[in-house]
Design an enzyme around this catalytic site. Structure first.
Site, mmCIF file in Angstrom:
data_model
loop_
_atom_site.group_PDB
_atom_site.id
_atom_site.type_symbol
_atom_site.label_atom_id
_atom_site.label_comp_id
_atom_site.label_asym_id
_atom_site.label_seq_id
_atom_site.Cartn_x
_atom_site.Cartn_y
_atom_site.Cartn_z
ATOM 1 N N ARG A 213 56.826 94.303 3.345
ATOM 2 C CA ARG A 213 56.314 93.608 4.532
ATOM 3 C C ARG A 213 56.690 94.396 5.798
ATOM 4 O O ARG A 213 55.882 94.542 6.714
ATOM 5 C CB ARG A 213 56.883 92.185 4.597
ATOM 6 C CG ARG A 213 56.346 91.278 3.499
ATOM 7 C CD ARG A 213 56.717 89.828 3.735
ATOM 8 N NE ARG A 213 58.037 89.467 3.256
ATOM 9 C CZ ARG A 213 58.283 88.808 2.109
ATOM 10 N NH1 ARG A 213 57.285 88.434 1.338
ATOM 11 N NH2 ARG A 213 59.516 88.504 1.756
ATOM 12 N N PHE A 229 46.447 86.439 -1.470
ATOM 13 C CA PHE A 229 47.571 85.874 -2.237
ATOM 14 C C PHE A 229 48.785 85.746 -1.312
ATOM 15 O O PHE A 229 49.849 86.296 -1.570
ATOM 16 C CB PHE A 229 47.943 86.742 -3.455
ATOM 17 C CG PHE A 229 46.781 87.083 -4.359
ATOM 18 C CD1 PHE A 229 46.378 86.192 -5.352
ATOM 19 C CD2 PHE A 229 46.087 88.276 -4.219
ATOM 20 C CE1 PHE A 229 45.314 86.507 -6.204
ATOM 21 C CE2 PHE A 229 45.028 88.591 -5.062
ATOM 22 C CZ PHE A 229 44.634 87.709 -6.061
ATOM 23 N N ASP A 251 45.051 81.961 -0.025
ATOM 24 C CA ASP A 251 45.767 81.599 -1.250
ATOM 25 C C ASP A 251 45.030 80.419 -1.868
ATOM 26 O O ASP A 251 44.502 79.566 -1.150
ATOM 27 C CB ASP A 251 47.216 81.214 -0.941
ATOM 28 C CG ASP A 251 48.114 81.281 -2.178
ATOM 29 O OD1 ASP A 251 48.961 82.189 -2.252
ATOM 30 O OD2 ASP A 251 47.961 80.421 -3.065
ATOM 31 N N SER A 252 45.003 80.370 -3.191
ATOM 32 C CA SER A 252 44.296 79.256 -3.834
ATOM 33 C C SER A 252 45.076 77.949 -3.709
ATOM 34 O O SER A 252 44.521 76.876 -3.896
ATOM 35 C CB SER A 252 44.038 79.570 -5.309
ATOM 36 O OG SER A 252 45.256 79.860 -5.940
ATOM 37 N N ALA A 278 42.330 78.193 2.011
ATOM 38 C CA ALA A 278 42.694 77.837 0.633
ATOM 39 C C ALA A 278 41.489 78.155 -0.252
ATOM 40 O O ALA A 278 40.584 77.338 -0.422
ATOM 41 C CB ALA A 278 43.047 76.355 0.553
ATOM 42 N N CYS A 338 53.150 92.664 -10.074
ATOM 43 C CA CYS A 338 54.522 92.252 -10.404
ATOM 44 C C CYS A 338 54.653 91.927 -11.889
ATOM 45 O O CYS A 338 55.613 91.298 -12.299
ATOM 46 C CB CYS A 338 54.965 91.078 -9.534
ATOM 47 S SG CYS A 338 53.944 89.622 -9.730
HETATM 48 N N1 SAH Z 1 52.455 87.912 -1.064
HETATM 49 C C1 SAH Z 1 53.273 86.736 -1.207
HETATM 50 C C2 SAH Z 1 53.576 86.398 -2.664
HETATM 51 C C3 SAH Z 1 52.353 86.169 -3.521
HETATM 52 S S1 SAH Z 1 52.663 85.244 -4.967
HETATM 53 C C4 SAH Z 1 54.533 86.898 -0.385
HETATM 54 O O1 SAH Z 1 54.761 87.975 0.214
HETATM 55 O O2 SAH Z 1 55.292 85.939 -0.314
HETATM 56 C C5 SAH Z 1 51.075 84.999 -5.616
HETATM 57 C C6 SAH Z 1 50.261 83.910 -4.938
HETATM 58 O O3 SAH Z 1 48.953 83.979 -5.483
HETATM 59 C C7 SAH Z 1 50.724 82.467 -5.182
HETATM 60 O O4 SAH Z 1 51.002 81.858 -3.939
HETATM 61 C C8 SAH Z 1 49.525 81.778 -5.863
HETATM 62 O O5 SAH Z 1 49.304 80.455 -5.383
HETATM 63 C C9 SAH Z 1 48.377 82.671 -5.475
HETATM 64 N N2 SAH Z 1 47.232 82.692 -6.386
HETATM 65 C C10 SAH Z 1 47.236 82.652 -7.737
HETATM 66 N N3 SAH Z 1 45.972 82.770 -8.220
HETATM 67 C C11 SAH Z 1 45.137 82.895 -7.150
HETATM 68 C C12 SAH Z 1 43.728 83.076 -6.991
HETATM 69 N N4 SAH Z 1 42.928 83.157 -8.051
HETATM 70 N N5 SAH Z 1 43.249 83.189 -5.739
HETATM 71 C C13 SAH Z 1 44.060 83.117 -4.659
HETATM 72 N N6 SAH Z 1 45.386 82.946 -4.760
HETATM 73 C C14 SAH Z 1 45.941 82.838 -5.975
#
Ligand code: SAH
Length: 394
Positions: A213, A229, A251-252, A278, A338
């Protein structure tokens, strides 16, 4: 010493001689003393030599080794291990700062404490057991933690409801095992982070993206940013502070979007550069206009097990291809995986294939990984899980 014993099959001590901390069930010849799940057991070679001691558990990883030295696993032991972990975080400059109070104090095998995670958020420690043994020993660990951290922490929140094996015959509860909620603010390099350790994912924040970040912040000036995400929006906060002209977080999960919006409001009140959605990532990428010149893709682990590897690699390729197709010329893509079972070579190949399919010219600027407070035990390469690429897209 301990009466509960594991006797290994002939030759199966080899990985232990190289200090690998896992003993698989197939390596075991016999179990003596009727240990319960989570008990401490001594491990002997087929020749009868003591070789290690660790927590026993039902499953493919049958023993997680705590020590290769014949020492008691007692209060002094936990204090020594936690003290070593703390000394490393201090050496990293993460401790006792005014502008920063979030770090991972214990990262499982990476800190020679298999099955244990401890994250620090200001004056609260969030402790997570990933093994039955660490669950059984949670109070001893908490006591040692108090001894090491002193008045740096006022509460220990234990959160293992979802991380313990579901078969284990134990009571699963989340809650404070010391103190209670604290009213201080978790800070990441001066940014106020929205952390919800009670109902959030993991221990409340993806601490492992901290340095990435910070790197993104340096690329953000004048750019239009898509943080895909976003979870609690850490990359969005970094982009806003770095001078982005527009930041969209996706984010979903509606709860994640809410946390992101709260975090932005808290750090940048009345700032109109940010919006959050969302939405499903794949659909958003399909439907969006090409308007971003800095995109972050930080999806959840697409493969949690080896069997899912093939599908995961296809997922990474599809996702990255969509971003390559839409990112503006001169754009920067931060892309991550990850999934522990996906190697960095495999991930890079998936991204390479995506770039080729999208017909974009791409250069690698940075190859990223997990930060130093998520150390990799050199004898346990499986501990390396986060990988990322920063790409310049012509
Ligand atoms: N980048 C973030 C961490 C991401 S964790 C940080 O720095 O804190 C992954 C995220 O992806 C989760 O919040 C989850 O809700 C989201 N996610 C999972 N499947 C998804 C999809 N199909 N579309 C959008 N978001 C999704």
């Amino acid at each position: 010493m301990r009466q509960k014993r594991i006797i290994l099959k002939r030759g199966k001590e080899e990985s232990l001689l190289r200090f690998h901390p896992w003993i698989f069930s197939g390596a075991i010849d016999s179990i003596q003393g009727e240990p319960d799940e989570g008990d401490l057991v001594d491990v002997y070679t087929s020749a009868g030599d003591w070789i290690a001691a660790g927590h026993i558990q039902i499953g493919s990883i049958a023993v997680r080794v705590l020590t290769f030295d014949r020492i008691p696993v007692d209060g002094e032991f936990w204090k020594q291990r936690l003290g070593t972990a703390f000394a490393v975080r201090r050496a990293l400059g993460l401790v006792d700062r005014k502008d920063h109070n979030i770090y991972r104090l214990v990262h499982g095998e990476g800190d020679n404490l298999p099955g244990l995670v401890i994250d620090i958020y200001g004056r609260t420690a969030v402790m997570q057991a990933h093994s039955v043994g660490m669950h059984v020993d949670r109070y001893a660990v908490a006591e040692a933690l108090t001894g090491i951290m002193g008045d740096r922490i006022s509460g220990i929140y234990y959160k293992s409801e979802t991380t313990l094996p579901f078969k284990a015959d134990i009571e699963r509860t989340n809650g404070y095992i010391k103190g209670g909620p604290s009213d201080d603010t978790p800070l990441e390099y001066g940014l106020r982070m929205p952390v919800d350790w009670i109902s959030g994912q993991k221990t409340g924040l993806f601490i492992d993206q901290r340095e990435n970040r910070a790197l993104l912040e340096r690329f953000s000036e004048g750019r239009s940013v898509l943080n895909m995400f976003c979870y609690t929006g850490g990359f969005s906060l970094a982009a806003l502070r770095g001078g982005a002209v527009l930041v969209h977080s996706v984010d979903s999960s509606a709860r994640a979007v809410e946390l992101t919006v709260n975090g932005v409001r808290d750090n940048f009140p009345d700032d109109t550069r940010h919006s959050a959605f969302a939405r499903d990532a794949f659909r958003f990428l399909d439907e969006m206009e090409p308007r971003y010149d800095l995109i972050v893709l930080d999806p959840p682990a697409f493969a949690k097990h080896k069997d899912a590897l093939k599908h995961a690699l296809i997922g990474y390729r599809r996702l990255n291809q969509k971003a390559f197709e839409k990112i503006l010329p001169g754009g920067i893509l931060f892309t991550f995986s990850c999934s522990q079972v996906v190697t960095k070579e495999q991930f890079r190949m998936a991204v390479f294939t995506a770039a080729a399919a999208a017909g974009r010219n791409v250069r690698i600027l940075y190859q990223l990984h997990q930060p130093a407070d998520h150390p990799v035990n050199i004898f346990h390469p499986e501990g390396e899980y986060l990988k990322g690429l920063v790409l310049a897209v012509d």
